[in-house]
Design an enzyme around this catalytic site. Structure first.
Site: not given
Ligand code: DGL
Length: 273
Positions: A10-11, A42, A73, A75, A158, A192-194
């Protein structure tokens, strides 16, 4: 052939929500998790940059023994996966595999939506890539997809503000934006992971009749099915039940924040890409 761990990339921290579910679903395997925290987020970066960073990470994880890399991730899955699968893997090593999170999520959406009007929340990068609408169109052309970019949701998580009032403001704003013009939406993908960390806020503002597709469970189940369908890959995966973490940022920083996202013990090392 040397066996290796399953790698999850992941990013940053968000992929830990996916790793949680993968480990829950497949606890026997060994895992390495890589967060490119030094270069996150990312979500606002260009295609070229996300592709370059993701490819570097994948090559590193292969060099660390992984035969299978999961891009947790969205993205990276949206902007880099296809090129890596089609262009790079045949050259690097045609026997290794890189999988993403978008396809398994999309496969499940048909079961969830009756109105066939589906909403997707994601980063700016994921939304602009059009990956969700394109993938959904391929599988279910009858489904209409409406996207909403939520640039503030990742920073809220975050910065550990996902339980605060600021989160109420931004979550309600994006949900209203999505539903205002598309009243037929009956299910949404948290792309999105978050976003699983914002689930309480999302449930607070999303009407009850709208179903929510969270990725973690789906990715866990789909990985389990993948390994059943691909015994040649399954036999290459180490089964010691260990999870090891790597970050491109400082170990201390990772340890401080990762606990928000991951339930288990953290064994972290710094890594340079
Ligand atoms: N992990 C990214 C996603 O799932 C979110 C965090 C980022 O923008 O790096 O899109």
């Amino acid at each position: 052939m040397q066996k290796g761990p399953i790698a999850v990339f992941d990013s940053g921290y968000g992929g830990l929500t996916v790793l949680n579910k993968i480990v829950e679903c497949l606890p026997k395997y060994d895992y390495i998790y890589l967060g490119d925290n030094a270069r996150a987020p990312y979500g606002t970066r260009s295609f070229e940059v996300v592709y370059e960073y993701t490819l570097q990470a994948v090559e590193k994880l292969f060099s660390m023994g992984a035969h299978l890399v999961i891009l947790a991730c969205n993205t990276a899955s949206a902007k880099a996966l296809r090129s890596i699968q089609q262009k790079d893997l045949p050259i690097i090593d045609p026997d290794r595999r890189v999988l993403g999170v978008i396809r398994p999520s999309v496969e499940s959406i048909d079961r969830l939506s009756h109105s066939k009007h589906v909403g997707v929340f994601g980063t700016v990068g994921t939304v602009l890539s059009e990956s969700y609408p394109l993938e959904i169109q391929k599988l279910y052309p009858e489904i209409k997809v409406y996207q909403e970019a939520c640039p503030m949701w990742v920073p809220l998580v975050e910065n550990n503000e996902f339980r605060g009032e600021g989160a109420d403001y931004f979550v309600s704003k994006n949900i209203t934006n999505l539903l205002e013009n598309n009243p037929l939406i009956d299910s949404v993908i948290l792309g999105c992971t978050h976003y699983p960390l914002l689930i309480e806020k999302i449930k607070k503002f999303l009407p009850n009749y709208i179903k929510i597709l969270e990725q973690g469970d789906i990715v866990g189940k789909s990985l389990k099915e993948y390994l059943q369908r691909h015994p040649e890959m399954e036999t290459k995966c180490l089964k010691g039940g260990n999870v090891k973490f790597y970050t491109t940022e400082s170990v201390d920083k990772f340890e401080q924040t990762a606990g928000i996202f991951f339930n288990g013990e953290l064994n972290v090392e710094h890594l340079v890409l």
